[in-house]
Design a protein around this motif. Structure first.
Motif, PDB file in Angstrom:
ATOM      1  N   ALA A 222       0.856  -1.192   0.000  1.00  0.00           N
ATOM      2  CA  ALA A 222       0.000   0.000   0.000  1.00  0.00           C
ATOM      3  C   ALA A 222       0.890   1.239   0.000  1.00  0.00           C
ATOM      4  N   PRO A 223       1.595   1.438  -1.107  1.00  0.00           N
ATOM      5  CA  PRO A 223       2.627   2.493  -1.113  1.00  0.00           C
ATOM      6  C   PRO A 223       2.056   3.906  -1.153  1.00  0.00           C
ATOM      7  N   LYS A 224       0.772   4.039  -1.466  1.00  0.00           N
ATOM      8  CA  LYS A 224       0.181   5.374  -1.609  1.00  0.00           C
ATOM      9  C   LYS A 224       1.018   6.216  -2.560  1.00  0.00           C
ATOM     10  N   LYS A 225       1.198   7.480  -2.229  1.00  0.00           N
ATOM     11  CA  LYS A 225       1.905   8.381  -3.147  1.00  0.00           C
ATOM     12  C   LYS A 225       3.260   8.800  -2.572  1.00  0.00           C
ATOM     13  N   LEU A 226       3.817   7.934  -1.720  1.00  0.00           N
ATOM     14  CA  LEU A 226       5.043   8.354  -1.038  1.00  0.00           C
ATOM     15  C   LEU A 226       6.190   8.610  -2.008  1.00  0.00           C
ATOM     16  N   MET A 227       6.448   7.650  -2.894  1.00  0.00           N
ATOM     17  CA  MET A 227       7.630   7.816  -3.745  1.00  0.00           C
ATOM     18  C   MET A 227       7.479   8.961  -4.761  1.00  0.00           C
ATOM     19  N   PRO A 228       6.308   9.094  -5.396  1.00  0.00           N
ATOM     20  CA  PRO A 228       6.161  10.274  -6.282  1.00  0.00           C
ATOM     21  C   PRO A 228       6.377  11.583  -5.527  1.00  0.00           C
ATOM     22  N   ARG A 229       5.918  11.624  -4.295  1.00  0.00           N
ATOM     23  CA  ARG A 229       6.078  12.843  -3.512  1.00  0.00           C
ATOM     24  C   ARG A 229       7.559  13.114  -3.221  1.00  0.00           C
ATOM     25  N   LEU A 230       8.279  12.055  -2.854  1.00  0.00           N
ATOM     26  CA  LEU A 230       9.717  12.235  -2.596  1.00  0.00           C
ATOM     27  C   LEU A 230      10.441  12.612  -3.891  1.00  0.00           C
ATOM     28  N   GLN A 231       9.991  12.025  -4.992  1.00  0.00           N
ATOM     29  CA  GLN A 231      10.606  12.390  -6.278  1.00  0.00           C
ATOM     30  C   GLN A 231      10.471  13.901  -6.527  1.00  0.00           C
ATOM     31  N   GLN A 232       9.279  14.431  -6.290  1.00  0.00           N
ATOM     32  CA  GLN A 232       9.065  15.871  -6.494  1.00  0.00           C
ATOM     33  C   GLN A 232       9.947  16.699  -5.561  1.00  0.00           C
ATOM     34  N   LEU A 233      10.012  16.229  -4.325  1.00  0.00           N
ATOM     35  CA  LEU A 233      10.826  16.943  -3.336  1.00  0.00           C
ATOM     36  C   LEU A 233      12.277  17.016  -3.803  1.00  0.00           C
ATOM     37  N   PHE A 234      12.811  15.882  -4.260  1.00  0.00           N
ATOM     38  CA  PHE A 234      14.220  15.873  -4.665  1.00  0.00           C
ATOM     39  C   PHE A 234      14.413  16.555  -6.022  1.00  0.00           C
ATOM     40  N   ASN A 235      13.402  16.566  -6.826  1.00  0.00           N
ATOM     41  CA  ASN A 235      13.507  17.348  -8.063  1.00  0.00           C
ATOM     42  C   ASN A 235      13.687  18.824  -7.740  1.00  0.00           C
ATOM     43  N   ARG A 236      12.888  19.294  -6.798  1.00  0.00           N
ATOM     44  CA  ARG A 236      13.010  20.701  -6.432  1.00  0.00           C
ATOM     45  C   ARG A 236      14.371  20.987  -5.792  1.00  0.00           C
ATOM     46  N   ALA A 237      14.883  19.999  -5.045  1.00  0.00           N
ATOM     47  CA  ALA A 237      16.129  20.216  -4.318  1.00  0.00           C
ATOM     48  C   ALA A 237      17.345  20.256  -5.230  1.00  0.00           C
ATOM     49  N   GLN A 238      17.230  19.763  -6.450  1.00  0.00           N
ATOM     50  CA  GLN A 238      18.356  19.716  -7.380  1.00  0.00           C
ATOM     51  C   GLN A 238      19.635  19.218  -6.715  1.00  0.00           C
ATOM     52  N   PRO A 239      19.614  17.968  -6.239  1.00  0.00           N
ATOM     53  CA  PRO A 239      20.770  17.476  -5.484  1.00  0.00           C
ATOM     54  C   PRO A 239      22.038  17.416  -6.334  1.00  0.00           C
ATOM     55  N   THR A 240      23.153  17.668  -5.679  1.00  0.00           N
ATOM     56  CA  THR A 240      24.449  17.489  -6.331  1.00  0.00           C
ATOM     57  C   THR A 240      24.821  16.015  -6.258  1.00  0.00           C
ATOM     58  N   GLN A 241      25.897  15.672  -6.953  1.00  0.00           N
ATOM     59  CA  GLN A 241      26.352  14.284  -6.904  1.00  0.00           C
ATOM     60  C   GLN A 241      26.745  13.898  -5.480  1.00  0.00           C
ATOM     61  N   GLN A 242      27.325  14.850  -4.760  1.00  0.00           N
ATOM     62  CA  GLN A 242      27.724  14.529  -3.386  1.00  0.00           C
ATOM     63  C   GLN A 242      26.494  14.352  -2.491  1.00  0.00           C
ATOM     64  N   ASP A 243      25.437  15.138  -2.753  1.00  0.00           N
ATOM     65  CA  ASP A 243      24.187  14.941  -2.021  1.00  0.00           C
ATOM     66  C   ASP A 243      23.672  13.520  -2.248  1.00  0.00           C
ATOM     67  N   ILE A 244      23.723  13.072  -3.489  1.00  0.00           N
ATOM     68  CA  ILE A 244      23.249  11.723  -3.816  1.00  0.00           C
ATOM     69  C   ILE A 244      24.061  10.678  -3.048  1.00  0.00           C
ATOM     70  N   HIS A 245      25.355  10.890  -3.013  1.00  0.00           N
ATOM     71  CA  HIS A 245      26.253   9.993  -2.293  1.00  0.00           C
ATOM     72  C   HIS A 245      25.830   9.900  -0.821  1.00  0.00           C
ATOM     73  N   ILE A 246      25.559  11.054  -0.225  1.00  0.00           N
ATOM     74  CA  ILE A 246      25.158  11.088   1.185  1.00  0.00           C
ATOM     75  C   ILE A 246      23.809  10.411   1.379  1.00  0.00           C
ATOM     76  N   LEU A 247      22.860  10.703   0.496  1.00  0.00           N
ATOM     77  CA  LEU A 247      21.513  10.138   0.646  1.00  0.00           C
ATOM     78  C   LEU A 247      21.555   8.614   0.512  1.00  0.00           C
ATOM     79  N   ARG A 248      22.417   8.109  -0.371  1.00  0.00           N
ATOM     80  CA  ARG A 248      22.535   6.661  -0.488  1.00  0.00           C
ATOM     81  C   ARG A 248      23.230   6.077   0.734  1.00  0.00           C
ATOM     82  N   GLY A 249      24.145   6.839   1.325  1.00  0.00           N
ATOM     83  CA  GLY A 249      24.767   6.401   2.580  1.00  0.00           C
ATOM     84  C   GLY A 249      23.731   6.280   3.682  1.00  0.00           C
ATOM     85  N   ILE A 250      22.813   7.217   3.721  1.00  0.00           N
ATOM     86  CA  ILE A 250      21.743   7.176   4.717  1.00  0.00           C
ATOM     87  C   ILE A 250      20.861   5.945   4.482  1.00  0.00           C
TER      88      ILE A 250
END
Lengths: 265, 265
Positions: A222-250
């Protein structure tokens, strides 16, 4: 105008507070101007009075180099363009304009340039009475700082600060750093060169989704709309490559924490 | 942005000179702004000290309405966009820009607008030390006033005057006088806006930080620059209140997963 002015002078007519004179010196210097003249100051020794020196802070060189004259005329050497600063327009006075508009017209490349060097002076009246009509009439323009119509009470030093700021910006826009001896630099925002591309964001989100399932936040049934919502959030955030590295570490740390928890079951 | 901000607040962090506080109140009011907050002022009674009242001149109403708080956090109600004013850029800090450029971007009609009211705060550090890194990191932008590179010593009140001026001009250019009418008519009773305010983002980040420690990703003894980096990421993302709700749910799930893991030990 095809060249920057050879003179930019701030002229205080009958200033009555030594502290204000010091504050004007500081306001000028912080924008790269050093030429100050006082016409009939209330205190003949105003340039060396403690309140002046204190408020000038590191701009005491401007005070030391300032000239004191008995008439406005004597303070105008090298000046070809006079700007009054007056709250109230006068009949028969020069055109009233906002500083930015006036400076942009004055520095317009299409404006006929004087054959020799030119210079600007900004005139400020005394704190209590402002400028006399006779002095305003001499001017080429009357600068009116757009302020709160219900409370236009600009302190002398604040007015000088705003004029100096707008003049500096106009000179820089027209002539670049050549208008001043030295350069200023505002560091640009981080370049987008290291911005993560859509593929990297998608891979990070897929990893995060697994981690969210692992810690029990996301129910895959029952995933609801969680992932699309996070996708929008990170689209707005325009993460750098290092941000991506950190987020995957988390995400990885979340998975490990969940695994430790499950080993207990 | 499709509407003017409901809040424009000037926040002085640990101001040490009462005269400066009064001069800032005057600088604000002369440009049509009235919302002043002081965080941990050196003098608890600074708003009523004679130097403050004298330098405020006719802006004593701004002083009387000012709030004094113990933390920056408490001063951020209704604020969605924080601007630092700092002479020196920081690593991992927000993008550095000149006020005019930043204001014109911020008010750009093409910029995605929050669905509810939004608010701006301008943060000024103490006269002697400027802003702390931790406070700069919270901000969405760091405003750098283009000044004389050889002498950038702007007095606190002069800096506030220039920011207030540029912000007024930008608001007038974008919204006309209506920008000021609504800024005072519409004060949000509470942050019911869709976009999370700075306080909610900060609380979410504090929660997330605990969760990151819990899952072993963040070592509190060697935090490096993780939290400032995440702060910037979420500042760019402009999370909604529902986003905050979800992110805190994730943090809670991480903590629970970690707790299950530790019970095993």
């Amino acid at each position: 105008m095809s060249a920057p002015p050879a003179v930019t002078r701030f002229i205080l007519i009958e200033p009555s507070h030594a502290g204000n004179v010091g504050a004007v010196a500081r306001a000028m210097k912080v924008m790269g101007f050093h030429d100050l003249a006082l016409v009939r100051p209330r205190w003949p020794d105003v340039l060396t009075r403690p309140e002046a020196v204190e408020r000038a802070s590191g701009a005491d060189d401007v005070l030391r180099a300032a000239r004191v004259t008995g008439t406005l005329q004597e303070a105008l050497e090298g000046v070809t363009h006079l700007c009054a600063t007056a709250m109230t327009p006068r009949d028969f006075g020069p055109p009233v304009c906002a500083p930015r508009e006036h400076f942009s017209q004055l520095l317009n490349p299409a404006r006929p340039a004087p054959s020799g060097p030119w210079g600007v002076a900004f005139l400020f009246g005394c704190e209590r009475y402002g400028m006399r009509n006779a002095d305003v009439w001499r001017c080429h323009a009357c600068l009116s700082i757009p302020a709160n119509p219900a409370y236009g009470s600009l302190n002398l030093a604040a007015a000088a600060q705003l004029i100096a700021y707008d003049w500096r910006q106009a000179l820089l826009a027209r002539f670049g750093e050549a208008a001043f001896a030295s350069a200023f630099a505002v560091r640009p925002a981080a370049s987008l060169a290291d911005q993560a591309d859509a593929e990297q964001v998608a891979a990070m989100l897929a990893h995060l989704e697994q981690a969210l399932v692992a810690v029990g936040f996301l129910d895959p049934a029952a995933p609801k709309k969680l992932m699309p919502r996070l996708q929008q959030l990170f689209n707005r955030a325009q993460p750098t490559q290092q941000d991506i590295h950190i987020l995957r570490g988390i995400a990885r740390a979340m998975q490990q924490a969940a695994r430790r928890g499950h080993e207990e079951d």
